[in-house]
Design an enzyme around this catalytic site. Structure first.
Site, mmCIF file in Angstrom:
data_model
loop_
_atom_site.group_PDB
_atom_site.id
_atom_site.type_symbol
_atom_site.label_atom_id
_atom_site.label_comp_id
_atom_site.label_asym_id
_atom_site.label_seq_id
_atom_site.Cartn_x
_atom_site.Cartn_y
_atom_site.Cartn_z
ATOM 1 C CE LYS A 13 -1.948 -1.014 3.928
ATOM 2 N NZ LYS A 13 -1.249 -2.276 4.230
ATOM 3 N NE ARG A 88 -4.284 -0.858 9.921
ATOM 4 C CZ ARG A 88 -3.198 -0.388 9.325
ATOM 5 N NH1 ARG A 88 -3.114 0.865 8.980
ATOM 6 N NH2 ARG A 88 -2.197 -1.201 9.099
ATOM 7 N NE ARG A 127 7.768 -2.803 6.022
ATOM 8 C CZ ARG A 127 6.467 -2.629 6.161
ATOM 9 N NH1 ARG A 127 5.810 -1.890 5.301
ATOM 10 N NH2 ARG A 127 5.831 -3.219 7.139
ATOM 11 N NE ARG A 160 6.596 -0.649 10.089
ATOM 12 C CZ ARG A 160 5.506 -0.532 9.343
ATOM 13 N NH1 ARG A 160 5.535 0.171 8.224
ATOM 14 N NH2 ARG A 160 4.381 -1.106 9.691
ATOM 15 N NE ARG A 171 1.881 -4.906 11.143
ATOM 16 C CZ ARG A 171 2.905 -4.591 10.363
ATOM 17 N NH1 ARG A 171 4.099 -5.088 10.600
ATOM 18 N NH2 ARG A 171 2.736 -3.764 9.359
#
Ligand code: AP5
Length: 214
Positions: A13, A88, A127, A160, A171
């Site tokens: 996203k 969300r 990431r 992260r 998540r």
């Protein structure tokens, strides 16, 4: 143009939102980035958000909705925006719809970047993010020019905290329970665009813009 990005954590996203914001010269508004900036600066909002984010849970709606509605009232949002990570939950979506209706506006497109769960964990592990300017990289699919350093500001890139495999699993559960129903929500509004997020980043972008410009 007012665009919402939907999709699982790590679906891409943020990557696509940034490209869309550049192409259409509108702000990219990431609630995750706003929370992370507040945590970094030690604000009261950051303190509230920190424990929820570390556990892979959503920050409560009463904190998030007001923050986002204030942000889209700012002058740079007059010609539209790309919302990345909001809404969300159904209450977040309802609040956004009502706030826009009051201002005589509406969301133009809800772009759903579709990636199956099994691809997500690998994406998250690779990431890397710049703590200064929030630019996103991937060690395999989108590496920086110099290993470990942001191309733009030369800061050391970080993994992260919530990208560790245990938290990613949590998540994903939260996503399926609380956020995935928004796909149906926006399908019913006739503004849903679903793209195959397993293609490479440029192909995904081309698929999105083809629909937006049809
Ligand atoms: P947030 O920061 O919004 O995280 P997220 O939605 O979980 O999404 P991500 O940023 O993890 O992933 P992404 O889909 O943007 O993927 P990306 O482009 O980086 O939220 C974090 C937390 O904040 C939440 O858990 C919650 O606690 C809180 N929060 C935020 N908003 C909230 C709200 N509205 N309400 C309540 N709480 C909220 O891509 C992932 C990786 O894959 C990157 O390395 C990228 O380079 C790579 N990649 C991207 N596209 C491709 C591709 N096509 N092929 C290969 N690799 C790709």
């Amino acid at each position: 143009m007012k665009i919402i990005m939907l999709g699982a954590p790590g679906a891409g996203k943020g990557t696509q939102a940034k490209k869309l914001a550049e192409k259409y010269a509108i702000p990219h508004i990431s609630t995750g980035d706003i929370f992370r900036a507040n945590i970094k600066n030690g604000t009261a909002l950051g303190m509230k958000a920190k424990s929820y984010m570390a556990q892979g849970q959503l920050v409560p709606d009463d904190v998030t909705i007001g923050m986002l509605l204030n942000r889209i009232s700012e002058a740079d949002c007059a010609n539209g925006y790309v919302l990345d990570g909001f809404p969300r939950t159904i209450p977040q979506a309802d609040s956004l719809t009502s706030a826009l209706l009051e201002r005589g506006g509406q969301i133009d497109y809800a772009v759903n970047v579709d990636v199956p769960d099994e691809r997500i964990v690998a994406r998250m592990a690779g990431r890397r993010a710049c703590p200064e300017c929030s630019t996103i990289y991937h060690i395999e699919f989108n590496p920086p020019q110099q290993e470990g350093l942001c191309d733009a500001c030369k800061q050391s890139l970080v993994l992260r905290d919530d990208d560790k495999p245990d938290t990613v699993g949590k998540r994903l559960k939260v996503y399926h329970n609380q956020t995935q129903p928004l796909i149906e929500y926006y399908r019913n509004e006739n503004i849903l665009v679903t793209v195959d997020g397993t293609k490479n980043m440029n192909e995904v972008f081309a698929d999105i813009t083809k629909v937006l410009e049809a």
